[in-house]
Write a protein that holds these residues in place. Structure first.
Motif, PDB file in Angstrom:
ATOM      1  N   ALA A   1     -13.349  36.528  -5.801  1.00 46.01           N
ATOM      2  CA  ALA A   1     -12.376  35.705  -6.057  1.00 46.01           C
ATOM      3  C   ALA A   1     -11.631  35.769  -4.329  1.00 46.01           C
ATOM      4  O   ALA A   1     -10.989  34.945  -3.256  1.00 46.01           O
ATOM      5  N   ASN A   2     -12.214  36.950  -3.507  1.00 46.44           N
ATOM      6  CA  ASN A   2     -11.712  37.278  -1.907  1.00 46.44           C
ATOM      7  C   ASN A   2     -12.359  36.008  -1.038  1.00 46.44           C
ATOM      8  O   ASN A   2     -11.180  35.527  -0.232  1.00 46.44           O
ATOM      9  N   LEU A   3     -13.269  35.205  -1.799  1.00 50.75           N
ATOM     10  CA  LEU A   3     -13.710  33.988  -0.831  1.00 50.75           C
ATOM     11  C   LEU A   3     -13.346  32.829  -0.926  1.00 50.75           C
ATOM     12  O   LEU A   3     -12.520  32.241  -0.037  1.00 50.75           O
ATOM     13  N   VAL A   4     -12.176  32.630  -1.584  1.00 51.73           N
ATOM     14  CA  VAL A   4     -10.581  31.835  -1.737  1.00 51.73           C
ATOM     15  C   VAL A   4      -9.465  31.859  -0.854  1.00 51.73           C
ATOM     16  O   VAL A   4      -9.060  33.015  -0.544  1.00 51.73           O
ATOM     17  N   LYS A   5      -9.222  31.368   0.347  1.00 50.49           N
ATOM     18  CA  LYS A   5      -8.384  31.575   1.336  1.00 50.49           C
ATOM     19  C   LYS A   5      -7.445  29.981   1.423  1.00 50.49           C
ATOM     20  O   LYS A   5      -6.605  30.074   1.887  1.00 50.49           O
ATOM     21  N   GLY A   6      -7.671  28.987   0.054  1.00 51.96           N
ATOM     22  CA  GLY A   6      -6.369  28.873  -0.494  1.00 51.96           C
ATOM     23  C   GLY A   6      -6.517  28.080  -1.367  1.00 51.96           C
ATOM     24  O   GLY A   6      -6.960  28.115  -2.331  1.00 51.96           O
ATOM     25  N   SER A   7      -4.545  27.822  -1.358  1.00 48.56           N
ATOM     26  CA  SER A   7      -4.131  28.003  -3.004  1.00 48.56           C
ATOM     27  C   SER A   7      -3.328  26.828  -2.536  1.00 48.56           C
ATOM     28  O   SER A   7      -2.823  26.855  -1.677  1.00 48.56           O
ATOM     29  N   HIS A   8      -2.666  26.073  -4.559  1.00 47.24           N
ATOM     30  CA  HIS A   8      -1.437  25.435  -4.794  1.00 47.24           C
ATOM     31  C   HIS A   8      -0.649  25.948  -5.848  1.00 47.24           C
ATOM     32  O   HIS A   8      -1.689  26.651  -6.812  1.00 47.24           O
ATOM     33  N   GLY A   9       0.241  24.833  -6.294  1.00 44.68           N
ATOM     34  CA  GLY A   9       0.621  25.290  -7.716  1.00 44.68           C
ATOM     35  C   GLY A   9       2.195  26.238  -7.613  1.00 44.68           C
ATOM     36  O   GLY A   9       3.247  25.440  -8.468  1.00 44.68           O
ATOM     37  N   CYS A  10       2.944  26.738  -6.786  1.00 44.77           N
ATOM     38  CA  CYS A  10       4.108  27.248  -6.182  1.00 44.77           C
ATOM     39  C   CYS A  10       4.587  26.180  -5.159  1.00 44.77           C
ATOM     40  O   CYS A  10       3.546  25.648  -4.964  1.00 44.77           O
ATOM     41  N   ILE A  11       5.741  26.308  -5.058  1.00 47.51           N
ATOM     42  CA  ILE A  11       6.470  25.430  -4.272  1.00 47.51           C
ATOM     43  C   ILE A  11       6.297  26.221  -2.889  1.00 47.51           C
ATOM     44  O   ILE A  11       7.161  27.283  -2.155  1.00 47.51           O
ATOM     45  N   PRO A  12       5.978  25.441  -1.675  1.00 44.03           N
ATOM     46  CA  PRO A  12       5.797  26.319  -0.388  1.00 44.03           C
ATOM     47  C   PRO A  12       6.582  26.037   0.401  1.00 44.03           C
ATOM     48  O   PRO A  12       7.774  25.189  -0.116  1.00 44.03           O
TER      49      PRO A  12
ATOM     50  N   ASP B   1       7.835  26.106   3.606  1.00 49.78           N
ATOM     51  CA  ASP B   1       7.745  24.761   4.398  1.00 49.78           C
ATOM     52  C   ASP B   1       7.447  24.491   4.484  1.00 49.78           C
ATOM     53  O   ASP B   1       6.049  23.494   3.889  1.00 49.78           O
ATOM     54  N   PRO B   2       8.288  22.962   4.435  1.00 51.89           N
ATOM     55  CA  PRO B   2       8.291  21.331   4.003  1.00 51.89           C
ATOM     56  C   PRO B   2       6.945  20.394   4.638  1.00 51.89           C
ATOM     57  O   PRO B   2       6.643  19.663   3.907  1.00 51.89           O
ATOM     58  N   GLN B   3       6.670  20.976   5.406  1.00 50.89           N
ATOM     59  CA  GLN B   3       5.123  21.116   5.911  1.00 50.89           C
ATOM     60  C   GLN B   3       4.186  20.543   5.591  1.00 50.89           C
ATOM     61  O   GLN B   3       3.533  20.288   5.763  1.00 50.89           O
ATOM     62  N   HIS B   4       4.204  21.923   4.581  1.00 46.07           N
ATOM     63  CA  HIS B   4       3.388  21.647   3.524  1.00 46.07           C
ATOM     64  C   HIS B   4       3.641  21.075   2.028  1.00 46.07           C
ATOM     65  O   HIS B   4       2.764  21.782   0.905  1.00 46.07           O
ATOM     66  N   TRP B   5       4.428  20.308   2.344  1.00 43.79           N
ATOM     67  CA  TRP B   5       4.817  19.632   1.045  1.00 43.79           C
ATOM     68  C   TRP B   5       3.765  18.632   0.835  1.00 43.79           C
ATOM     69  O   TRP B   5       3.652  17.101   1.787  1.00 43.79           O
ATOM     70  N   PRO B   6       3.878  17.606  -0.553  1.00 41.57           N
ATOM     71  CA  PRO B   6       2.917  16.148  -0.696  1.00 41.57           C
ATOM     72  C   PRO B   6       4.033  15.448   0.062  1.00 41.57           C
ATOM     73  O   PRO B   6       4.849  15.433   0.366  1.00 41.57           O
TER      74      PRO B   6
ATOM     75  N   VAL C   1       1.116  -0.777   0.040  1.00 38.61           N
ATOM     76  CA  VAL C   1       0.525   0.358   0.117  1.00 38.61           C
ATOM     77  C   VAL C   1       0.731   1.641  -0.016  1.00 38.61           C
ATOM     78  O   VAL C   1       1.578   1.736   1.056  1.00 38.61           O
ATOM     79  N   ILE C   2       1.178   1.947  -0.564  1.00 37.55           N
ATOM     80  CA  ILE C   2       1.387   3.171  -0.947  1.00 37.55           C
ATOM     81  C   ILE C   2      -0.172   4.469  -0.872  1.00 37.55           C
ATOM     82  O   ILE C   2      -0.357   4.712  -2.284  1.00 37.55           O
ATOM     83  N   LEU C   3       0.627   5.354   0.184  1.00 40.10           N
ATOM     84  CA  LEU C   3       0.101   6.422   0.270  1.00 40.10           C
ATOM     85  C   LEU C   3       1.213   7.171  -0.602  1.00 40.10           C
ATOM     86  O   LEU C   3       1.839   7.738  -0.133  1.00 40.10           O
ATOM     87  N   LEU C   4       0.304   8.370  -0.967  1.00 47.16           N
ATOM     88  CA  LEU C   4       0.899   9.862  -1.783  1.00 47.16           C
ATOM     89  C   LEU C   4       0.073  10.646  -1.926  1.00 47.16           C
ATOM     90  O   LEU C   4      -1.067  10.640  -1.507  1.00 47.16           O
ATOM     91  N   SER C   5       0.843  12.337  -2.317  1.00 49.31           N
ATOM     92  CA  SER C   5      -0.588  13.530  -2.422  1.00 49.31           C
ATOM     93  C   SER C   5       0.788  13.921  -3.443  1.00 49.31           C
ATOM     94  O   SER C   5       1.554  13.557  -3.527  1.00 49.31           O
ATOM     95  N   GLU C   6      -0.144  15.182  -4.278  1.00 48.96           N
ATOM     96  CA  GLU C   6       0.340  15.533  -5.257  1.00 48.96           C
ATOM     97  C   GLU C   6       0.749  16.989  -4.804  1.00 48.96           C
ATOM     98  O   GLU C   6       1.445  17.976  -5.287  1.00 48.96           O
ATOM     99  N   TYR C   7       0.509  17.486  -3.946  1.00 43.94           N
ATOM    100  CA  TYR C   7       0.534  19.312  -3.315  1.00 43.94           C
ATOM    101  C   TYR C   7       0.353  19.334  -2.173  1.00 43.94           C
ATOM    102  O   TYR C   7      -0.827  18.605  -1.522  1.00 43.94           O
ATOM    103  N   GLY C   8       0.238  20.716  -1.287  1.00 44.16           N
ATOM    104  CA  GLY C   8      -0.243  21.446  -0.289  1.00 44.16           C
ATOM    105  C   GLY C   8      -0.571  22.113  -0.069  1.00 44.16           C
ATOM    106  O   GLY C   8      -0.504  23.108  -1.349  1.00 44.16           O
ATOM    107  N   ILE C   9      -2.276  22.780   0.261  1.00 45.97           N
ATOM    108  CA  ILE C   9      -2.661  23.368   0.312  1.00 45.97           C
ATOM    109  C   ILE C   9      -2.527  24.731   1.010  1.00 45.97           C
ATOM    110  O   ILE C   9      -2.497  24.384   2.473  1.00 45.97           O
TER     111      ILE C   9
END
Length: 457
Positions: free
Chosen positions: A409-420, A422-427, A234-242
């Motif tokens: 657009a101010n409703l949105v409070k989380g995003s991704h795409g750049c490299i965070p 803090d590594p705690q927010h990495w996949p 079983v492998i768990l992974l994620s793509e990005y952190g928000i």
């Protein structure tokens, strides 16, 4: 080869593991985990294609969730053909090594017309009267009948839009188990999108996403328990952190304000005319591809972008190549937002002139990604009554827009795409085969790690 399942838990980071995820916390303590340094852009289609090919976007061609198709002069997002990925995939390499190897793909992207043996992907029916009917596209076709008989119709409106819930993720997990019981594939790829929703709505606020973490924890536990019962790795992974954001950046409005953007007006509403524009931006979370049709304006446009509040980097030439994004599909510039900002596709100055699709959930007509589709207008207390009335009219055969999405657009409070920063927010990457030796993996290293685990080497 070893039977394996790769469970892609979208948005999962070590920052989110805790009291609301007791199973995950226990699992990761037993097996440990690595953090994945995200590929740029850290978005769904690019991350998945990098994991499945071991290559950067300049080699596999998936430079974002969408891009400008230059021959057609059209921006297109969320295409589905696997032929868009311009490199050999994990399962193709393993099939060449062992004819008995089989693969099931449950909702990873670019899933249609691929060489996997079994697949299911979202594919609604668009009727002539304007209705969108939930459905999925399976291979082999008979799998659709089996899944619908056992699980019901795929809950499309809980998969994306204001009504998102754990139902769609649970359906995908149950479909993965059903597919495994029917065909026993060597490798199953399973996509669990649930955390993507409220993390984009509210950011990393445990008061708002705690319930979502509990729900995904339960689904993961069910999947892991089942597949470990099949003696699978079983492998768990994620793509990005928000990460948290507060500042939407309207790049197309900036370009329009400087006479670089072309607009076509129809019925009093405005449409972006990409082919006639000097320059325009294809917004995709925290990155944007900016395409230029008049190279004599390149320097002025670069200067304008660099001076725009919320822009951290403007990549071109060598800097674009250094990020592995030197591909013909990429923009002339790739613009990266700062940690607190994200890019909208908005190009109109007056909301009354916004195109009719702007207030609807329409991931294909919009020339960019729109996370505001996750919301209804918080000021509209009768919104669900209006939805019911419009759905009733649609069932009667009347054409009507389900125009319930706000333009704030101010409703949105989380995003991704750049490299965070803090590594705690990495996949993350974890598996139950053995303790992981590296604390940090490059996104391209995921591919070879998966190969080793499946080959059981």
């Amino acid at each position: 080869m070893k039977k394996c399942v790769v469970i892609n838990v979208v948005g999962l980071t070590s920052h989110l593991i805790g009291p609301n995820t007791p199973f995950l916390e226990s699992y990761l303590k037993r097996h440990r985990f690595s953090r994945i340094k995200p590929v740029l852009p850290a978005v769904t289609c690019t991350a998945q294609s990098t994991y499945l090919t071991g290559l950067l976007p300049e080699d596999h061609g998936i430079v974002g969730n969408g891009w400008y198709f230059k021959e057609e002069c059209e921006v297109k997002f969320w295409r589905q053909s696997n032929k868009l990925v311009q490199a050999p995939k994990l399962w193709e390499i393993l099939k060449a090594e062992d004819r008995s190897f089989t693969c099931a793909n449950l909702f990873w992207w670019y899933n249609m017309y691929s060489s996997v043996d079994y697949s299911v992907t979202p594919r609604p029916n668009y009727l002539a009267d304007g209705r969108k009917i939930p459905d999925c596209y399976p291979h082999p076709p008979k799998l659709r009948t089996t899944l619908q008989e056992r699980l019901g119709t795929f809950p499309l409106f809980q998969f994306w839009g204001p009504k998102t819930s754990i139902k769609s993720t649970k359906w995908i997990a149950d479909a993965a188990i059903t597919t495994d019981t029917l065909y026993n594939p060597t490798l199953s790829l399973v996509y669990l999108p649930h955390l993507d929703y409220n993390l984009q709505r509210y950011g990393n606020n445990q008061a708002f996403v705690g319930k979502d973490l509990q729900e995904i924890d339960t689904v993961i536990q069910d999947l892991v328990t089942y597949f470990e019962g099949q003696e699978a790795t079983v492998i768990l992974l994620s793509e990005y952190g928000i990460t948290n954001v507060e500042h939407p950046v309207h790049l197309n409005r900036v370009l329009r304000d400087n006479d670089y953007l072309a607009i076509r007006e129809e019925r009093g509403l405005e449409l972006l005319d990409a082919g006639a524009s000097v320059a325009f931006a294809v917004a995709d979370h925290q990155i944007a591809h900016v395409y230029i049709n008049d190279d004599s304006k390149r320097t002025a446009i670069r200067d304008l972008l660099q001076q725009t509040k919320g822009v951290a980097q403007v990549l071109e030439g060598d800097t674009l190549g250094a990020q592995g994004l030197s591909h013909e599909r990429s923009g002339d510039f790739v613009v990266v937002a700062d940690q607190n900002s994200w890019f909208t596709y908005y190009y109109w100055f007056e909301d009354k002139k916004a195109p009719d699709f702007a207030r609807t959930v329409d991931i294909h007509k919009k020339p960019g990604y729109d996370p505001v589709e996750l919301f209804t207008d918080p000021k509209d207390k009768l919104v669900f009554a209006r939805v019911l009335w419009k759905l009733f009219k649609k069932k009667l055969g009347f054409r009507t827009l389900l125009d319930i999405i706000p333009l704030d657009a101010n409703l949105v409070k989380g995003s991704h795409g750049c490299i965070p920063e803090d590594p705690q927010h990495w996949p993350i990457f974890a598996h139950n085969a053995s303790a992981l030796k590296k604390e940090e993996l490059e996104a391209t290293e995921v591919f070879n790690t998966l190969l080793q685990l499946i080959r059981n080497t």
